[in-house]
Design an enzyme around this catalytic site. Structure first.
Site, PDB file in Angstrom:
ATOM      1  CE  LYS A 138      69.416  44.937  32.911  1.00 20.20           C
ATOM      2  NZ  LYS A 138      70.044  43.620  33.461  1.00 20.20           N
ATOM      3  CD  GLU A 170      67.107  42.359  33.103  1.00 20.57           C
ATOM      4  OE1 GLU A 170      67.761  42.177  32.300  1.00 20.57           O
ATOM      5  OE2 GLU A 170      67.453  41.981  33.743  1.00 20.57           O
ATOM      6  CG  ASP A 171      64.425  42.460  36.473  1.00 20.56           C
ATOM      7  OD1 ASP A 171      64.826  41.778  36.448  1.00 20.56           O
ATOM      8  OD2 ASP A 171      64.684  43.932  36.891  1.00 20.56           O
ATOM      9  CG  ASN A 226      71.765  43.035  44.439  1.00 19.02           C
ATOM     10  OD1 ASN A 226      70.285  42.885  43.958  1.00 19.02           O
ATOM     11  ND2 ASN A 226      72.372  42.678  43.675  1.00 19.02           N
ATOM     12  CG  ASP A 233      70.647  40.180  31.940  1.00 18.42           C
ATOM     13  OD1 ASP A 233      72.042  40.220  31.389  1.00 18.42           O
ATOM     14  OD2 ASP A 233      71.048  40.925  32.612  1.00 18.42           O
ATOM     15  CG  ASP A 234      66.512  39.041  34.692  1.00 20.25           C
ATOM     16  OD1 ASP A 234      67.451  39.826  36.049  1.00 20.25           O
ATOM     17  OD2 ASP A 234      65.679  38.766  34.502  1.00 20.25           O
ATOM     18  CE1 TYR A 272      68.341  48.588  34.579  1.00 15.31           C
ATOM     19  CE2 TYR A 272      69.881  47.356  36.295  1.00 15.31           C
ATOM     20  CZ  TYR A 272      68.719  47.650  35.705  1.00 15.31           C
ATOM     21  OH  TYR A 272      67.738  46.706  34.738  1.00 15.31           O
ATOM     22  NE  ARG A 291      64.005  39.172  39.915  1.00 14.61           N
ATOM     23  CZ  ARG A 291      65.639  39.031  39.277  1.00 14.61           C
ATOM     24  NH1 ARG A 291      65.629  37.924  39.635  1.00 14.61           N
ATOM     25  NH2 ARG A 291      65.492  39.926  38.866  1.00 14.61           N
TER      26      ARG A 291
HETATM   27  P1  NAI Z   1      64.540  33.925  43.167  1.00 15.16           P
HETATM   28  O1  NAI Z   1      63.845  34.310  43.817  1.00 15.16           O
HETATM   29  O2  NAI Z   1      64.225  33.109  42.186  1.00 15.16           O
HETATM   30  O3  NAI Z   1      65.670  32.816  44.269  1.00 15.16           O
HETATM   31  C1  NAI Z   1      65.718  32.897  45.721  1.00 15.16           C
HETATM   32  C2  NAI Z   1      66.100  31.513  45.988  1.00 15.16           C
HETATM   33  O4  NAI Z   1      66.436  31.646  47.180  1.00 15.16           O
HETATM   34  C3  NAI Z   1      65.084  30.230  46.171  1.00 15.16           C
HETATM   35  O5  NAI Z   1      65.754  29.040  45.564  1.00 15.16           O
HETATM   36  C4  NAI Z   1      64.756  30.392  47.427  1.00 15.16           C
HETATM   37  O6  NAI Z   1      64.128  28.803  47.989  1.00 15.16           O
HETATM   38  C5  NAI Z   1      66.246  30.363  47.642  1.00 15.16           C
HETATM   39  N1  NAI Z   1      65.773  31.034  49.735  1.00 15.16           N
HETATM   40  C6  NAI Z   1      65.471  31.647  49.496  1.00 15.16           C
HETATM   41  N2  NAI Z   1      65.457  32.008  51.383  1.00 15.16           N
HETATM   42  C7  NAI Z   1      66.424  30.643  51.963  1.00 15.16           C
HETATM   43  C8  NAI Z   1      67.303  30.621  52.831  1.00 15.16           C
HETATM   44  N3  NAI Z   1      66.992  31.211  53.751  1.00 15.16           N
HETATM   45  N4  NAI Z   1      68.205  29.518  52.802  1.00 15.16           N
HETATM   46  C9  NAI Z   1      68.667  28.956  51.707  1.00 15.16           C
HETATM   47  N5  NAI Z   1      67.742  29.422  49.988  1.00 15.16           N
HETATM   48  C10 NAI Z   1      66.826  30.565  50.565  1.00 15.16           C
HETATM   49  O7  NAI Z   1      65.444  34.848  43.299  1.00 15.16           O
HETATM   50  P2  NAI Z   1      66.574  35.228  42.492  1.00 15.16           P
HETATM   51  O8  NAI Z   1      66.052  35.872  40.763  1.00 15.16           O
HETATM   52  O9  NAI Z   1      67.331  33.487  41.959  1.00 15.16           O
HETATM   53  O10 NAI Z   1      68.084  35.895  42.841  1.00 15.16           O
HETATM   54  C11 NAI Z   1      68.344  35.770  44.004  1.00 15.16           C
HETATM   55  C12 NAI Z   1      69.202  36.469  44.758  1.00 15.16           C
HETATM   56  O11 NAI Z   1      70.703  37.360  43.789  1.00 15.16           O
HETATM   57  C13 NAI Z   1      68.660  37.980  44.335  1.00 15.16           C
HETATM   58  O12 NAI Z   1      68.665  39.131  45.825  1.00 15.16           O
HETATM   59  C14 NAI Z   1      69.124  38.980  43.759  1.00 15.16           C
HETATM   60  O13 NAI Z   1      68.603  40.600  43.706  1.00 15.16           O
HETATM   61  C15 NAI Z   1      70.145  38.688  43.205  1.00 15.16           C
HETATM   62  N6  NAI Z   1      71.184  38.246  41.914  1.00 15.16           N
HETATM   63  C16 NAI Z   1      71.965  39.298  41.392  1.00 15.16           C
HETATM   64  C17 NAI Z   1      72.915  39.386  40.435  1.00 15.16           C
HETATM   65  C18 NAI Z   1      74.261  40.478  40.293  1.00 15.16           C
HETATM   66  O14 NAI Z   1      74.973  39.875  41.621  1.00 15.16           O
HETATM   67  N7  NAI Z   1      74.440  40.061  39.216  1.00 15.16           N
HETATM   68  C19 NAI Z   1      72.074  38.998  39.635  1.00 15.16           C
HETATM   69  C20 NAI Z   1      70.367  38.883  39.307  1.00 15.16           C
HETATM   70  C21 NAI Z   1      70.043  38.333  40.450  1.00 15.16           C
END
Ligand code: NAI
Length: 560
Positions: free
Chosen positions: A182, A253-254, A416, A276-277, A111, A164
């Site tokens: 998954k 998922e994704d 990440n 899950d996301d 994974y 995504r």
């Molecule tokens: P998304 O693209 O749906 O949301 C990103 C958010 O960040 C948006 O609201 C955007 O406006 C904001 N953003 C972008 N640039 C910014 C900046 N310069 N300043 C402030 N806000 C900003 O992405 P999603 O799906 O919500 O994922 C976000 C991150 O979380 C990804 O990097 C993903 O890898 C990580 N993630 C980590 C997980 C974990 O650790 N278990 C699980 C799911 C996601």
């Protein structure tokens, strides 16, 4: 297993093999039943395998040693990934025997992060089909397509639109690596039997030009339609699944963030499904917060939370935190007022005109600001959670400001891959002078600061969703609720010892993942019965009953 029940099992297997005419090469090519060189002489005689295998009769352990040796000769994780995919296609038992032998080593290969690279190159490393692909071309015909799946008792479908993939964006049909991976983790981490699990890709095309121009791309070569155009298609898919597989849970998922929120809201009260996301991520954050609160000797309901990033992960976490605060006794209004969000356009506040429905409840009265530090200084959060996809945004002034507000500031930098983490573990501990309670979305190495050892946690969803899936699988749950995810979070958090917490560890060690998840699965299953959401009768002892259904990577005797 008692002798008599194993006899029944064996007789069933022999009959199964005979009734399907599975003999000779066909049997060797059926991964779920294949034992390769472990077929005994009697089995080789019974099923026409004589001459088709080398003479040695081996044990599963001997075969496992060969796998480890062959994996050792590979030079990259992607090569190991490809080798393991082929092993799964050839011999399911040996595959699970291998990855369950050392989860901490193998999970990053089957994974995240290796699966990300595998998805990017999916059309190039493709060997054999696995799971199902349903494309927009099959609109109006999805029932017939699902009827082609050979297994009637599908219990979980993990479905992606490739919209995504991890932090890699739109990967179209290449995203199939994710549902496959998954579901492998369901089995490897929580013992969910693989037979009833179906990875599925809904192919709506892709807006990724690189893929559309790649001659080896395997998906639909068209750009994605609008969300409105998709609704009828996804509705048809969801209804067809209910008909074809009545006890099936759909794990989304994704999907692209807005699609993910839209479809979770559309189906969560109507069918057994989860995302899950959104919910898994939120739940693992809750697990981290439960232990962070134990370290800080505080209650979650008394905290101010600032989410940095208001996408699907951020919204899911914000919603789950308010649910958890309500379970601690706050009203809806009180809980919402304690959670704030910040996105690319600044703080979400009541004058903002660009917010989607799910964000509006978190837009409180506040003057507009685009500066995180300003928002921190006025809101005074004790918990700061980064899900922004932008690395290095929690800089020294941000961490120092958090450390002035509270004795043990909680700082989770979840974006990440590694370079996108809002700050590293080392930065968080150094800039906070060892006060920060820290977790990341990736695994950072241990940090030595001021003579003390800190073990940064990885808020990895794989702590949660296999456990929830196990509980849903055994109980045939009617719905998946936030409370079930919160229970999984608490159960996961409870398995961290005082000594581990002392070093800053918020999640249980990955080496012990199987027992952690089964224990959490038992707690969630118990809750499902308590809430009358099960479609089976409650057993006397949920733990014993659930453990009796776990998948074990062992060969059955086909001939006694
Ligand atoms: P998304 O693209 O749906 O949301 C990103 C958010 O960040 C948006 O609201 C955007 O406006 C904001 N953003 C972008 N640039 C910014 C900046 N310069 N300043 C402030 N806000 C900003 O992405 P999603 O799906 O919500 O994922 C976000 C991150 O979380 C990804 O990097 C993903 O890898 C990580 N993630 C980590 C997980 C974990 O650790 N278990 C699980 C799911 C996601």
């Amino acid at each position: 297993m008692t002798k008599s029940s194993s006899l029944v099992g064996n007789e069933k297997q022999v009959r199964y093999l005979r009734s399907y005419g599975l003999r000779g090469r066909m049997l060797l090519e059926t991964a779920e039943l294949n034992k390769g060189t472990a077929f005994t002489d009697a089995e080789r005689g019974e099923f026409g395998l004589e001459g088709l295998l080398p003479p040695a009769v081996e044990t599963l352990d001997q075969q496992h040693q060969r796998v480890i040796q062959q994996l050792g000769q590979k030079t990259t994780d992607l090569e190991r990934y490809i080798y393991l995919v082929q092993l799964l296609d050839a011999n399911e038992t040996l595959f699970y025997r291998t990855i369950m032998s050392d989860p901490a080593y193998f999970l990053p290969i089957v994974y995240d992060p290796t699966v990300g690279e595998a998805c990017l190159k999916f059309g190039h490393i493709y060997r054999r089909p696995r799971g199902m692909y349903i494309s927009l071309k099959q609109k109006g015909n999805i029932r017939a397509v699902l009827a082609n799946w050979p297994e009637d008792e599908v219990r979980v479908i993990c479905v992606s639109s490739g919209g995504r993939i991890l932090g890699l964006g739109d990967l179209g049909a290449n995203g199939m690596g994710i549902p496959i991976g998954k579901l492998e983790l369901y089995t490897a981490c929580a013992g969910v039997p693989p037979k009833g699990l179906l990875p599925l890709l809904l192919d709506f095309g892709t807006n990724n030009r690189v893929l559309l121009n790649d001659p080896l791309y395997l998906g639909l070569r068209e750009t994605r339609p609008t969300l409105e155009e998709l609704d009828a298609f996804v509705d048809e898919f969801v209804e067809a699944v209910q008909e074809r597989f009545p006890n099936c849970c759909i794990h989304f998922e994704d999907w692209k963030g807005t699609d993910a929120l839209h479809y979770l809201a559309r189906y969560r009260e109507k069918i057994c499904c989860f995302n899950d996301d959104i919910q898994g991520t939120a739940s693992v954050v809750i697990a981290g917060l439960v232990n962070a609160m134990r370290i800080a000797k505080q209650n979650l309901k008394d905290q101010q939370v600032l989410m940095f990033g208001a996408g699907s992960a951020g919204i899911g976490i914000a919603q789950m935190i308010t649910s958890a605060m309500k379970l601690e006794g706050l009203s809806d209004e009180q809980a919402l007022s304690r959670v704030w969000m910040f996105d690319i356009n600044g703080l979400l506040e009541s004058t903002r005109q660009d917010l989607i429905a799910e964000q509006k409840p978190f837009a409180h009265s506040h003057s507009p600001t685009r500066k995180l530090l300003d928002a921190i200084n006025t809101i005074r959060p004790s918990i700061l959670i980064g899900v922004s996809t932008v690395g290095k945004t929690f800089n020294q002034p941000v961490v120092e400001a958090m450390s002035e507000i509270s004795e043990r500031p909680v700082i989770f930098a979840l974006s990440n891959p590694t370079e996108k983490a809002e700050c590293t573990a080392e930065e968080a501990y150094r800039w906070s002078k060892g006060k920060a309670v820290y977790a990341a979305g990736v695994q950072f190495p241990p940090v030595h600061y001021d003579g003390k050892l800190f073990l940064p946690g990885q808020a990895n969803n794989f702590y949660i969703y296999p456990a929830v899936a196990l509980a849903v699988y055994v109980t045939r749950a009617k719905r998946v609720t936030d409370e079930m995810f919160i229970e999984a979070a608490r159960a996961t958090a409870d398995q961290v010892t005082d000594e581990q917490r002392e070093k800053g560890l918020l999640f249980p060690p990955q080496s012990n993942i199987f027992e952690t998840e089964v224990a959490a699965g038992e707690r969630v299953a118990t809750l499902i019965f308590k809430r009358n959401l099960a479609r089976v009768d409650e057993p006397k002892n949920v733990g014993v009953w659930l453990r009796g259904m776990l998948y074990k990577p062992e060969y059955k005797n086909y001939v006694l």
